[in-house]
Write an enzyme that holds these catalytic residues in place. Structure first.
Site, PDB file in Angstrom:
ATOM      1  CG  PHE A   1      30.002   4.431 -14.017  1.00  0.00           C
ATOM      2  CD1 PHE A   1      30.509   5.181 -12.962  1.00  0.00           C
ATOM      3  CD2 PHE A   1      29.198   5.078 -14.947  1.00  0.00           C
ATOM      4  CE1 PHE A   1      30.236   6.540 -12.853  1.00  0.00           C
ATOM      5  CE2 PHE A   1      28.925   6.434 -14.846  1.00  0.00           C
ATOM      6  CZ  PHE A   1      29.442   7.170 -13.801  1.00  0.00           C
TER       7      PHE A   1
ATOM      8  CG  HIS B   1      32.116  11.950  -9.008  1.00  0.00           C
ATOM      9  ND1 HIS B   1      31.492  11.545 -10.171  1.00  0.00           N
ATOM     10  CD2 HIS B   1      32.302  10.819  -8.281  1.00  0.00           C
ATOM     11  CE1 HIS B   1      31.287  10.251 -10.126  1.00  0.00           C
ATOM     12  NE2 HIS B   1      31.760   9.776  -8.989  1.00  0.00           N
TER      13      HIS B   1
ATOM     14  CG  HIS C   1      26.565   7.435 -12.083  1.00  0.00           C
ATOM     15  ND1 HIS C   1      26.441   6.073 -12.146  1.00  0.00           N
ATOM     16  CD2 HIS C   1      27.421   7.689 -11.067  1.00  0.00           C
ATOM     17  CE1 HIS C   1      27.214   5.522 -11.220  1.00  0.00           C
ATOM     18  NE2 HIS C   1      27.816   6.475 -10.547  1.00  0.00           N
TER      19      HIS C   1
ATOM     20  CG  HIS D   1      31.670   7.919  -4.237  1.00  0.00           C
ATOM     21  ND1 HIS D   1      30.665   8.751  -4.662  1.00  0.00           N
ATOM     22  CD2 HIS D   1      32.264   7.410  -5.341  1.00  0.00           C
ATOM     23  CE1 HIS D   1      30.638   8.740  -5.991  1.00  0.00           C
ATOM     24  NE2 HIS D   1      31.597   7.928  -6.425  1.00  0.00           N
TER      25      HIS D   1
ATOM     26  CG  HIS E   1      29.430   1.887  -8.559  1.00  0.00           C
ATOM     27  ND1 HIS E   1      30.086   2.173  -9.722  1.00  0.00           N
ATOM     28  CD2 HIS E   1      28.959   3.075  -8.093  1.00  0.00           C
ATOM     29  CE1 HIS E   1      30.021   3.485  -9.944  1.00  0.00           C
ATOM     30  NE2 HIS E   1      29.351   4.045  -8.969  1.00  0.00           N
TER      31      HIS E   1
ATOM     32  CG  HIS F   1      27.314   7.371  -5.179  1.00  0.00           C
ATOM     33  ND1 HIS F   1      26.575   7.897  -6.212  1.00  0.00           N
ATOM     34  CD2 HIS F   1      28.160   6.478  -5.751  1.00  0.00           C
ATOM     35  CE1 HIS F   1      26.969   7.362  -7.354  1.00  0.00           C
ATOM     36  NE2 HIS F   1      27.935   6.504  -7.113  1.00  0.00           N
TER      37      HIS F   1
ATOM     38  CG  HIS G   1      35.431   7.803 -10.605  1.00  0.00           C
ATOM     39  ND1 HIS G   1      35.283   6.485 -10.277  1.00  0.00           N
ATOM     40  CD2 HIS G   1      34.493   8.472  -9.900  1.00  0.00           C
ATOM     41  CE1 HIS G   1      34.290   6.358  -9.398  1.00  0.00           C
ATOM     42  NE2 HIS G   1      33.791   7.550  -9.149  1.00  0.00           N
TER      43      HIS G   1
HETATM   44 CU1  C2O Z   1      28.875   5.904  -8.874  1.00  0.00          CU
HETATM   45 CU2  C2O Z   1      31.892   7.822  -8.417  1.00  0.00          CU
HETATM   46  O1  C2O Z   1      30.473   6.865  -9.164  1.00  0.00           O
END
Ligand code: C2O
Length: 587
Positions: free
Chosen positions: A350, A329, A199, A363, A176, A208, A333
């Site tokens: 990230f 989303h 992203h 995810h 990631h 993802h 995070h």
């Molecule tokens: Cu690649 Cu939830 O981020």
């Protein structure tokens, strides 16, 4: 230069024209109405076939020329061939060593170069597994003790693998980081001076999906259980809105000490502003469901809105991320990430997000949204643009082989051998209601609030921005509305990419200073949200925000108005944001 996140022109075949007719079942379905039945969704699901083929014959060179995001220095003649516009998988041997990305770690935040995978000169092309065992990803809050033990054991074994093994837990987390923190450049596409960022664009969902696909296979092979499927954190249903409790057991391999300690048992806030508000759990649940409706329905009327703006070789992802990527989303995070850590580690940044096991369940649910979205509605189809379909990535599989995969091969989860457990989808019936429907609000404010044409853009977002935005067309017919969505565009948002950035957008909420509407009221349009990440040498990134207005304005009884009152409210990290324009378009 146009930098609108609009879909490519109809002539390219990228619109849904060809698809709508192929799925009469779907297009005639009374979706998202108050009468929506889950059982219909279930049966619908079995009828769905996803046509991933493309009859797209656009001239990619023209598209590249039309791209607003091309860095000035990019020489178009360096495109290896006319067919090379999709982003090609990075050359991992060049990871972090490129002059662009080979920068030294600063001691606090690992940079791209610190998260490179073990090198391999052997790349094999992905093949669909023959006779795979079918997997059903279960809701994380509904797991049996046996399944929790299995999940725990698989992660434990992953953590015990040698550090140099590409299947090792930290190595997997690094994937990631490498794809989001500047470790890779577009050198294999002929643009060594431009980095890869998966992203904020149409690559978000497919990247993802592939990442989790291999992660799940590795976990299954480590416990010798081909049926093992990654649980999804079901934050879109009330019973699933807390962190599943087994993640909080310090003895479990699923535990991560770097989480917000105030949130371990709290109801998640899908619209998290970076700090806790005084909302009750009940209000939070209501708001969460409304946010889901907004992002999955109102703001995801067409593929570009859902997947995000185009992103091709030679450009940067400046056209904006899709609705669900922005929220819930990103706020999720940040809500889990630990505020005691400098950069909101682990989930709140990230580079470190993949170090928390919860990332993969988060995810898994994001990926589930892709599946749900496609089950619902005539225009809810995968993109058909060749450059999207032919974008490739590389991942290590359960046998430590480096595998090249293409977006076009991940569009059907059943083809990849998995599906999601069927659970309630309560947000389908959670359409926000108007706080104060009234026509003529904008007219009443004429003279008090500036028209966009009188504003000298760019404007700063260090305080609330309130403007009257002209509508190029009003009182459209039903047919016109079906064909094109009225979109609010906040264009050219320049933001600090090392901060958690969030602002909310409202229409026709007339309150004098702030706004009064909350997320479950129609006046709330949506949120722009960005998770912190590093770039080589630059902190400011640029992108767009878009939201659907058609249904909203009808409900606010403002469909015959000439103008819309738009209020942009900074919530987090907006001190240095500037906005180039706010406008309404039809697409
Ligand atoms: Cu690649 Cu939830 O981020």
């Amino acid at each position: 230069m146009s930098s609108l996140p609009t879909p490519p022109p109809p002539a390219t075949g990228t619109t849904t024209k060809t698809h709508v007719t192929t799925s009469p079942v779907i297009s005639s379905f009374p979706l998202f109405s108050k009468t929506f039945k889950k059982s219909s969704l279930k049966s619908l699901n079995h009828k769905i076939t996803c046509n991933a083929t493309s009859d797209n014959n656009l001239d990619r060179r023209n598209i590249l020329l039309g791209l607003g995001g091309l860095a000035g220095a990019v020489n178009l003649t360096s495109i290896p061939s006319a067919g090379a516009a999709p982003l090609a998988a990075p050359d991992i041997s060049k990871c972090g060593t490129n002059p662009l990305t080979g920068f030294k770690p600063d001691g606090t935040t690992p940079t791209g170069g610190d998260c490179c995978p073990p090198d391999s000169s052997q790349i094999i092309d992905f093949q669909f597994p023959k006779n795979p065992t079918f997997k059903v990803r279960p809701a994380a809050h509904l797991l049996s003790p046996k399944y929790i033990a299995k999940f725990n054991l698989a992660i434990k074994r992953m953590k015990e693998l040698p550090e140099t093994d590409p299947r090792n837990f930290l190595q997997q987390a690094h994937i990631h980081c490498a794809y989001c923190n500047g470790a890779y450049t577009q050198s294999s596409s002929g643009f060594p001076e431009i980095e890869i960022q998966i992203h904020n664009s149409w690559l978000f969902f497919p990247f993802h999906r592939w990442y989790l696909y291999f992660y799940e296979r590795i976990l299954g092979s480590l416990i010798d259980d081909p049926t093992f499927a990654l649980p999804f954190w079901n934050w879109d249903t009330p019973a699933g809105m807390t962190i599943p409790k087994y993640f909080n057991d310090p003895k479990s391999a699923l535990f991560d000490p770097k989480r917000n300690q105030d949130h371990l048992k709290a109801v998640v806030d899908l619209g998290y502003n970076g700090s806790d508000s005084a909302t009750t759990d009940l209000e939070k649940i209501k708001n969460n469901l409304a946010i889901m409706y907004r992002q999955m329905v109102t703001n995801a009327t067409d593929p570009t809105a859902f997947f995000g703006g185009e992103y091709r070789a030679g450009s940067e992802p400046i056209r904006g991320g899709g609705s669900v990527e922005q929220s819930p989303h990103t706020p999720v995070h940040r809500w889990v990430g630990d505020p005691r850590e400098t950069n909101g580690e682990n989930l709140g940044n990230f580079y470190s997000a993949g170090r928390d096991t919860l990332f993969y369940c988060h995810h898994s649910n994001v990926d589930r949204m892709w599946s749900l979205w496609k089950m619902t509605g005539g225009k809810h189809k995968d993109l058909t643009d060749d450059d999207w379909l032919n974008t490739s990535f590389v991942f290590y599989d359960e046998n430590k082989n480096l595998v090249r995969v293409y977006v076009k091969d991940c569009l059907r989860t059943t083809q990849l051998g998995y599906d999601y457990q069927r659970v309630d989808v309560p947000w389908l019936n959670s359409k926000p209601v108007p706080r104060a429907p009234r026509s003529g609000i904008a007219k009443k404010l004429a003279g008090k609030v500036k028209q966009t044409t009188d504003v000298s853009f760019p404007v700063k977002l260090n305080k609330i921005v309130k403007v009257l935005v002209a509508r190029p067309k009003k009182s459209r017919s039903k047919k016109e509305k079906e064909e094109k969505e009225e979109l609010l565009i906040v264009q050219g948002i320049s933001y600090d990419s090392e901060k958690y950035v969030k602002f909310d957008v409202y229409v026709n909420d007339e309150d004098d200073d702030d706004v009064s509407a909350v997320a479950d009221q129609t006046e709330f349009v949506g949120s722009f949200a960005q998770l912190p990440h590093k770039h080589k040498g630059k902190m400011m990134s640029k992108t767009n925000f878009r939201a659907g207005l058609t249904e909203l304005l009808e409900e606010l009884e403002a469909d015959d108005d000439d103008n819309v009152l738009v209020t942009v409210v900074p919530r987090s990290g907006c001190e240095d944001i500037t906005i180039d324009d706010i406008k309404i378009v039809f697409a």
